[in-house]
Design a protein around this motif. Sequence first.
Motif, PDB file in Angstrom:
ATOM      1  N   GLU A 128       1.020  -1.190  -0.055  1.00  0.00           N
ATOM      2  CA  GLU A 128      -0.079   0.006  -0.054  1.00  0.00           C
ATOM      3  C   GLU A 128       0.794   1.255  -0.117  1.00  0.00           C
ATOM      4  O   GLU A 128       1.777   1.481   1.070  1.00  0.00           O
ATOM      5  CB  GLU A 128      -1.141   0.107   1.295  1.00  0.00           C
ATOM      6  CG  GLU A 128      -1.994   0.926   1.122  1.00  0.00           C
ATOM      7  CD  GLU A 128      -2.874   1.079   0.168  1.00  0.00           C
ATOM      8  OE1 GLU A 128      -3.196   2.009  -0.421  1.00  0.00           O
ATOM      9  OE2 GLU A 128      -3.348  -0.131  -0.102  1.00  0.00           O
ATOM     10  N   GLY A 129       0.560   2.139  -1.018  1.00  0.00           N
ATOM     11  CA  GLY A 129       1.318   3.285  -1.044  1.00  0.00           C
ATOM     12  C   GLY A 129       2.552   3.213  -1.757  1.00  0.00           C
ATOM     13  O   GLY A 129       3.354   4.295  -2.134  1.00  0.00           O
ATOM     14  N   ARG A 130       2.935   2.138  -2.328  1.00  0.00           N
ATOM     15  CA  ARG A 130       4.187   1.957  -2.926  1.00  0.00           C
ATOM     16  C   ARG A 130       4.111   1.643  -4.483  1.00  0.00           C
ATOM     17  O   ARG A 130       4.968   1.105  -5.247  1.00  0.00           O
ATOM     18  CB  ARG A 130       4.992   0.572  -2.421  1.00  0.00           C
ATOM     19  CG  ARG A 130       5.343   1.137  -0.604  1.00  0.00           C
ATOM     20  CD  ARG A 130       5.905  -0.131   0.058  1.00  0.00           C
ATOM     21  NE  ARG A 130       7.210  -0.510  -0.831  1.00  0.00           N
ATOM     22  CZ  ARG A 130       7.824  -1.363  -0.220  1.00  0.00           C
ATOM     23  NH1 ARG A 130       7.304  -2.330   0.705  1.00  0.00           N
ATOM     24  NH2 ARG A 130       9.043  -1.720  -0.828  1.00  0.00           N
ATOM     25  N   ILE A 131       2.755   1.704  -4.894  1.00  0.00           N
ATOM     26  CA  ILE A 131       2.679   1.529  -6.070  1.00  0.00           C
ATOM     27  C   ILE A 131       1.673   2.544  -6.737  1.00  0.00           C
ATOM     28  O   ILE A 131       1.012   3.118  -6.383  1.00  0.00           O
ATOM     29  CB  ILE A 131       1.785   0.188  -6.518  1.00  0.00           C
ATOM     30  CG1 ILE A 131       2.128  -0.965  -5.690  1.00  0.00           C
ATOM     31  CG2 ILE A 131       1.213  -0.187  -7.928  1.00  0.00           C
ATOM     32  CD1 ILE A 131       1.236  -2.540  -5.688  1.00  0.00           C
ATOM     33  N   ALA A 132       1.885   3.007  -8.112  1.00  0.00           N
ATOM     34  CA  ALA A 132       1.425   3.943  -9.102  1.00  0.00           C
ATOM     35  C   ALA A 132       0.778   3.154 -10.018  1.00  0.00           C
ATOM     36  O   ALA A 132       1.387   2.799 -10.958  1.00  0.00           O
ATOM     37  CB  ALA A 132       2.432   4.838  -9.367  1.00  0.00           C
ATOM     38  N   PHE A 133      -0.353   3.105  -9.864  1.00  0.00           N
ATOM     39  CA  PHE A 133      -1.296   2.401 -11.029  1.00  0.00           C
ATOM     40  C   PHE A 133      -1.883   3.207 -12.356  1.00  0.00           C
ATOM     41  O   PHE A 133      -2.139   4.610 -11.939  1.00  0.00           O
ATOM     42  CB  PHE A 133      -2.720   1.743 -10.461  1.00  0.00           C
ATOM     43  CG  PHE A 133      -2.251   0.637  -9.689  1.00  0.00           C
ATOM     44  CD1 PHE A 133      -2.401  -0.533 -10.119  1.00  0.00           C
ATOM     45  CD2 PHE A 133      -2.335   0.743  -8.294  1.00  0.00           C
ATOM     46  CE1 PHE A 133      -2.233  -1.699  -9.184  1.00  0.00           C
ATOM     47  CE2 PHE A 133      -2.031  -0.418  -7.503  1.00  0.00           C
ATOM     48  CZ  PHE A 133      -1.959  -1.488  -7.912  1.00  0.00           C
ATOM     49  N   THR A 134      -1.715   2.806 -13.335  1.00  0.00           N
ATOM     50  CA  THR A 134      -2.235   3.580 -14.531  1.00  0.00           C
ATOM     51  C   THR A 134      -3.051   2.434 -15.344  1.00  0.00           C
ATOM     52  O   THR A 134      -2.544   1.485 -15.683  1.00  0.00           O
ATOM     53  CB  THR A 134      -1.204   3.963 -15.655  1.00  0.00           C
ATOM     54  OG1 THR A 134      -0.032   5.050 -14.818  1.00  0.00           O
ATOM     55  CG2 THR A 134      -1.675   4.491 -16.696  1.00  0.00           C
ATOM     56  N   GLY A 135      -4.304   2.822 -15.306  1.00  0.00           N
ATOM     57  CA  GLY A 135      -5.236   1.857 -15.906  1.00  0.00           C
ATOM     58  C   GLY A 135      -5.794   2.432 -17.422  1.00  0.00           C
ATOM     59  O   GLY A 135      -5.871   3.765 -17.342  1.00  0.00           O
ATOM     60  N   ILE A 136      -6.164   1.598 -18.327  1.00  0.00           N
ATOM     61  CA  ILE A 136      -6.526   2.050 -19.702  1.00  0.00           C
ATOM     62  C   ILE A 136      -7.567   1.343 -19.720  1.00  0.00           C
ATOM     63  O   ILE A 136      -7.808   0.165 -19.801  1.00  0.00           O
ATOM     64  CB  ILE A 136      -5.421   1.640 -20.740  1.00  0.00           C
ATOM     65  CG1 ILE A 136      -4.049   2.569 -20.673  1.00  0.00           C
ATOM     66  CG2 ILE A 136      -6.061   2.380 -21.996  1.00  0.00           C
ATOM     67  CD1 ILE A 136      -3.106   2.084 -21.345  1.00  0.00           C
ATOM     68  N   GLU A 137      -8.730   1.860 -19.947  1.00  0.00           N
ATOM     69  CA  GLU A 137     -10.134   1.338 -20.246  1.00  0.00           C
ATOM     70  C   GLU A 137     -10.711   2.092 -21.429  1.00  0.00           C
ATOM     71  O   GLU A 137     -11.092   3.203 -21.412  1.00  0.00           O
ATOM     72  CB  GLU A 137     -10.885   1.375 -19.089  1.00  0.00           C
ATOM     73  CG  GLU A 137     -12.440   1.004 -19.210  1.00  0.00           C
ATOM     74  CD  GLU A 137     -12.387  -0.491 -19.985  1.00  0.00           C
ATOM     75  OE1 GLU A 137     -13.378  -0.800 -20.804  1.00  0.00           O
ATOM     76  OE2 GLU A 137     -11.623  -1.515 -19.520  1.00  0.00           O
ATOM     77  N   MET A 138     -11.347   1.424 -22.466  1.00  0.00           N
ATOM     78  CA  MET A 138     -12.028   2.097 -23.874  1.00  0.00           C
ATOM     79  C   MET A 138     -13.562   2.535 -23.373  1.00  0.00           C
ATOM     80  O   MET A 138     -13.968   3.479 -23.686  1.00  0.00           O
ATOM     81  CB  MET A 138     -12.057   1.159 -24.706  1.00  0.00           C
ATOM     82  CG  MET A 138     -10.636   0.898 -25.280  1.00  0.00           C
ATOM     83  SD  MET A 138     -11.133  -0.397 -26.838  1.00  0.00           S
ATOM     84  CE  MET A 138     -11.868   0.703 -27.879  1.00  0.00           C
ATOM     85  N   ASP A 139     -14.122   1.535 -22.182  1.00  0.00           N
ATOM     86  CA  ASP A 139     -15.657   1.911 -22.096  1.00  0.00           C
ATOM     87  C   ASP A 139     -15.631   2.920 -21.047  1.00  0.00           C
ATOM     88  O   ASP A 139     -15.021   2.934 -20.067  1.00  0.00           O
ATOM     89  CB  ASP A 139     -16.238   0.632 -21.493  1.00  0.00           C
ATOM     90  CG  ASP A 139     -17.749   0.823 -20.859  1.00  0.00           C
ATOM     91  OD1 ASP A 139     -18.198   1.773 -21.549  1.00  0.00           O
ATOM     92  OD2 ASP A 139     -17.992   0.575 -20.125  1.00  0.00           O
ATOM     93  N   SER A 140     -16.420   4.258 -21.484  1.00  0.00           N
ATOM     94  CA  SER A 140     -16.310   5.253 -20.672  1.00  0.00           C
ATOM     95  C   SER A 140     -16.912   5.046 -19.193  1.00  0.00           C
ATOM     96  O   SER A 140     -16.021   5.482 -18.150  1.00  0.00           O
ATOM     97  CB  SER A 140     -17.161   6.304 -21.169  1.00  0.00           C
ATOM     98  OG  SER A 140     -17.260   7.412 -20.323  1.00  0.00           O
ATOM     99  N   ILE A 141     -18.168   4.131 -18.898  1.00  0.00           N
ATOM    100  CA  ILE A 141     -18.529   3.933 -17.736  1.00  0.00           C
ATOM    101  C   ILE A 141     -17.406   3.355 -16.737  1.00  0.00           C
ATOM    102  O   ILE A 141     -17.586   3.642 -15.767  1.00  0.00           O
ATOM    103  CB  ILE A 141     -20.019   3.480 -17.977  1.00  0.00           C
ATOM    104  CG1 ILE A 141     -20.958   4.390 -18.483  1.00  0.00           C
ATOM    105  CG2 ILE A 141     -20.517   2.672 -16.641  1.00  0.00           C
ATOM    106  CD1 ILE A 141     -22.278   3.980 -18.835  1.00  0.00           C
ATOM    107  N   ALA A 142     -16.926   2.396 -17.218  1.00  0.00           N
ATOM    108  CA  ALA A 142     -16.131   1.443 -16.576  1.00  0.00           C
ATOM    109  C   ALA A 142     -14.933   2.360 -15.971  1.00  0.00           C
ATOM    110  O   ALA A 142     -14.779   2.334 -14.903  1.00  0.00           O
ATOM    111  CB  ALA A 142     -15.660   0.286 -17.425  1.00  0.00           C
TER     112      ALA A 142
END
Length: 230
Positions: A191-205
């Motif tokens: 916890e606090g040691r990860i920087a997440f980058t998420g990519i998602e095509m669906d706007s609502i999700a």
Amino acid sequence: MSLFGDQLSLFSSSSLSGAPDLFWGELEGEDSALPSPVTETPLVIPQTDFRLTGSRGLATSWKDRARDNIAAISLLGTLEAEDRNATPDERAVLSRFIGFGASELANALFPRGGEPYRAGWESLGKALEAACNETEHAALARSTQYAHYTPEHIVTAIWDMLMKRGFQGGSVLEPGCGIGQFIALRPERLEGRIAFTGIEMDSIAARIARKLYPKQVDQARRLHQGHARQ
């Protein structure tokens, strides 16, 4: 003479018996302005990333899962309109969004070529239409081709494998993140040691993921601004 002695008429000296109205004087501050209504202090909900520590409590029937999806979409609209973070109970509602990739949901709620909704699904179809606008509804229909989120037991197994291989934190990229199950199931000791980058095509999700993990959104923004200054 009455058995109870002299009787007193309560109205003998009041306006009800024709006597002049009694005047008790002006109340103190009578001419002053009325106090303004008390303004309620808006509820401040702390910015907290959702963490899944047990079961999400997914429904067992497809109709109930559709209802949970619709409830999450409706709640998303409320949170965005009020421009606020989600409460713990609201994050639980958002976490039960599973998309509409399952054939039971896709075929029942997104009929093709102007066909009617599947029998028994009409009210759910109308509720879904009411929960989002036409653009969002069309995007959800397109996303049925790929909205198949990684099951929780597989996410946990991948995290376990990474930890055994010595992963101690850093930047994590998740293409096609859905609502962010890998973030929800992150190891507690990282916890606090990860920087997440998420990519998602669906706007609502993607927007649900933003409400589930507001700290990651701010962290990504800070990283982006830091790179831009370099």
